[in-house]
Design a protein around this motif. Structure first.
Motif, PDB file in Angstrom:
ATOM      1  N   ASP A 187      46.850 -11.897  10.434  1.00 46.11           N
ATOM      2  CA  ASP A 187      46.070 -11.550  11.843  1.00 46.11           C
ATOM      3  C   ASP A 187      44.965 -10.368  11.647  1.00 46.11           C
ATOM      4  O   ASP A 187      44.238 -10.091  12.341  1.00 46.11           O
ATOM      5  CB  ASP A 187      47.206 -11.279  12.878  1.00 46.11           C
ATOM      6  CG  ASP A 187      47.616  -9.958  12.605  1.00 46.11           C
ATOM      7  OD1 ASP A 187      47.514  -8.995  11.823  1.00 46.11           O
ATOM      8  OD2 ASP A 187      48.612  -9.553  13.769  1.00 46.11           O
ATOM      9  N   GLY A 188      45.007 -10.026  10.204  1.00 44.76           N
ATOM     10  CA  GLY A 188      43.866  -9.036   9.879  1.00 44.76           C
ATOM     11  C   GLY A 188      44.365  -7.557  10.066  1.00 44.76           C
ATOM     12  O   GLY A 188      43.513  -6.647   9.466  1.00 44.76           O
ATOM     13  N   SER A 189      45.513  -7.013  10.485  1.00 46.00           N
ATOM     14  CA  SER A 189      45.763  -5.703  10.637  1.00 46.00           C
ATOM     15  C   SER A 189      46.336  -5.380   9.496  1.00 46.00           C
ATOM     16  O   SER A 189      46.551  -4.084   9.432  1.00 46.00           O
ATOM     17  CB  SER A 189      47.023  -5.985  11.751  1.00 46.00           C
ATOM     18  OG  SER A 189      48.067  -6.640  11.396  1.00 46.00           O
ATOM     19  N   ALA A 190      46.657  -6.069   8.296  1.00 46.69           N
ATOM     20  CA  ALA A 190      46.838  -5.533   6.981  1.00 46.69           C
ATOM     21  C   ALA A 190      46.099  -6.343   6.174  1.00 46.69           C
ATOM     22  O   ALA A 190      45.495  -7.754   6.503  1.00 46.69           O
ATOM     23  CB  ALA A 190      48.412  -5.484   6.463  1.00 46.69           C
ATOM     24  N   ASP A 191      46.049  -5.995   4.754  1.00 51.03           N
ATOM     25  CA  ASP A 191      45.113  -6.806   3.984  1.00 51.03           C
ATOM     26  C   ASP A 191      46.071  -7.404   2.743  1.00 51.03           C
ATOM     27  O   ASP A 191      45.489  -8.275   2.168  1.00 51.03           O
ATOM     28  CB  ASP A 191      44.266  -5.619   3.200  1.00 51.03           C
ATOM     29  CG  ASP A 191      43.219  -5.021   4.338  1.00 51.03           C
ATOM     30  OD1 ASP A 191      42.316  -6.003   5.001  1.00 51.03           O
ATOM     31  OD2 ASP A 191      43.329  -3.931   4.484  1.00 51.03           O
ATOM     32  N   ALA A 192      47.331  -6.911   2.400  1.00 50.52           N
ATOM     33  CA  ALA A 192      47.885  -7.586   1.303  1.00 50.52           C
ATOM     34  C   ALA A 192      49.200  -7.100   1.556  1.00 50.52           C
ATOM     35  O   ALA A 192      49.448  -6.011   2.143  1.00 50.52           O
ATOM     36  CB  ALA A 192      47.410  -7.167  -0.036  1.00 50.52           C
ATOM     37  N   TYR A 193      50.205  -7.873   1.043  1.00 51.69           N
ATOM     38  CA  TYR A 193      51.681  -7.398   1.135  1.00 51.69           C
ATOM     39  C   TYR A 193      52.379  -7.996  -0.299  1.00 51.69           C
ATOM     40  O   TYR A 193      51.958  -9.231  -0.612  1.00 51.69           O
ATOM     41  CB  TYR A 193      52.233  -8.194   2.376  1.00 51.69           C
ATOM     42  CG  TYR A 193      53.819  -8.546   2.328  1.00 51.69           C
ATOM     43  CD1 TYR A 193      54.562  -7.560   2.212  1.00 51.69           C
ATOM     44  CD2 TYR A 193      54.383  -9.768   2.359  1.00 51.69           C
ATOM     45  CE1 TYR A 193      56.106  -7.793   2.140  1.00 51.69           C
ATOM     46  CE2 TYR A 193      55.443  -9.982   2.472  1.00 51.69           C
ATOM     47  CZ  TYR A 193      56.426  -8.879   2.328  1.00 51.69           C
ATOM     48  OH  TYR A 193      57.689  -9.275   2.490  1.00 51.69           O
TER      49      TYR A 193
END
Length: 273
Positions: free
Chosen positions: A203-209
């Motif tokens: 959803d775009g609230s973080a960029d990578a994981y």
């Protein structure tokens, strides 16, 4: 599997995830029957078991010819080409025990070993993430998309986890990797739920994981949600992801994914599910 059957699968998973979420909220609170699994940080509650039993019973009634993999009732199971429901009844059990709201039910479906349906419901955050292959990703019925304005790791918000393993090898890998990437990025966050971490990339609230030590039930639903939202999932070494290989990297785009992969000094080779 044709499009009509795939839609039936998704709608069934959504209905059951919402019902499972109601079971979670009804059981919320710290007075729980708690047991340890592989370590003192790897917990299971009576609600995990009850939710998984409910989901298995309902899905087996609706899809008697499918295969099933679940966190609390499956061990050392192989993934075949057959349609397979993959369930994490409570992803973020530690959060659930402590009443921290980042916890969810995760229902994935694979066909030919590829995730094709993902439903992740967090009742405490009131977020229902859904996706089916070729049809986009949604949160509470609204289309979602990965971040489009992250051009380098220096602009990225990353998610990772310490995980529930407490051996020296895992400890060394976690801290070496955090040391290597922590100063390269805007920030690093740990929410305690692999499924919701993947949804946050979607959803775009973080960029990578990234994370090591996961199981297939932690990743199956989230992987299709990320890809249907326009993101990528890969092995932490940068190659194609294998959801049975206990590690994953999800990112808003291929460039960020490979930059993060290259920045991680340690890639644990853990025993497959």
């Amino acid at each position: 599997m044709d499009a009509k059957e795939l839609l039936r699968c998704e709608r069934s998973a959504i209905r059951l995830a919402i019902e499972a979420g109601a079971m979670m909220t009804a059981a919320s609170g710290r007075n729980k029957e708690i047991a340890e699994k592989d370590s003192f940080a790897d917990l299971v509650t009576e609600t995990d078991k009850a939710v998984e039993k409910f989901l298995f019973n309902e899905l087996k009634r609706l899809f008697p010819d499918f295969r099933f993999i679940g966190e609390e009732t499956s061990s050392r199971v192989g993934l075949t080409a057959d349609p397979t429901w993959i369930i994490d009844p409570i992803d973020g059990t530690m959060n659930f025990v402590h009443t921290f709201p980042c916890t969810c039910v995760s229902i994935g479906l694979t066909v030919n070993k590829v995730p094709v349906v993902g439903v992740i419901y967090s009742p405490f955050l009131d977020k229902l993430y859904t996706a089916r292959k070729g049809s986009g990703a949604y949160c509470n019925g609204r289309p979602i998309s990965v971040s489009k304005n992250c051009n380098s790791l220096s602009e990225a918000l990353l998610l990772c986890e310490f995980g529930n393993q407490r051996d020296d090898e895992k400890k060394n890998a976690v801290f070496r990797n955090l040391e290597a990437v922590g100063w390269l990025v805007h920030g690093v966050r740990c929410m305690g739920s692999a499924a919701l971490n993947l949804c946050s990339v979607a959803d775009g609230s973080a960029d990578a994981y990234w994370e090591f030590g996961l199981h297939v039930w932690d990743m199956a639903a989230g992987a299709v949600i990320v890809t249907e939202a326009g993101g990528v999932v890969m092995d932490t070494k940068g190659g194609p992801v294998d959801i049975m290989n206990r590690r994953i990297l999800g990112a808003c785009c291929d460039k960020i994914g490979h930059e993060l992969s290259a920045a991680l000094p340690i890639h644990l080779d853990l025993e497959s599910d």
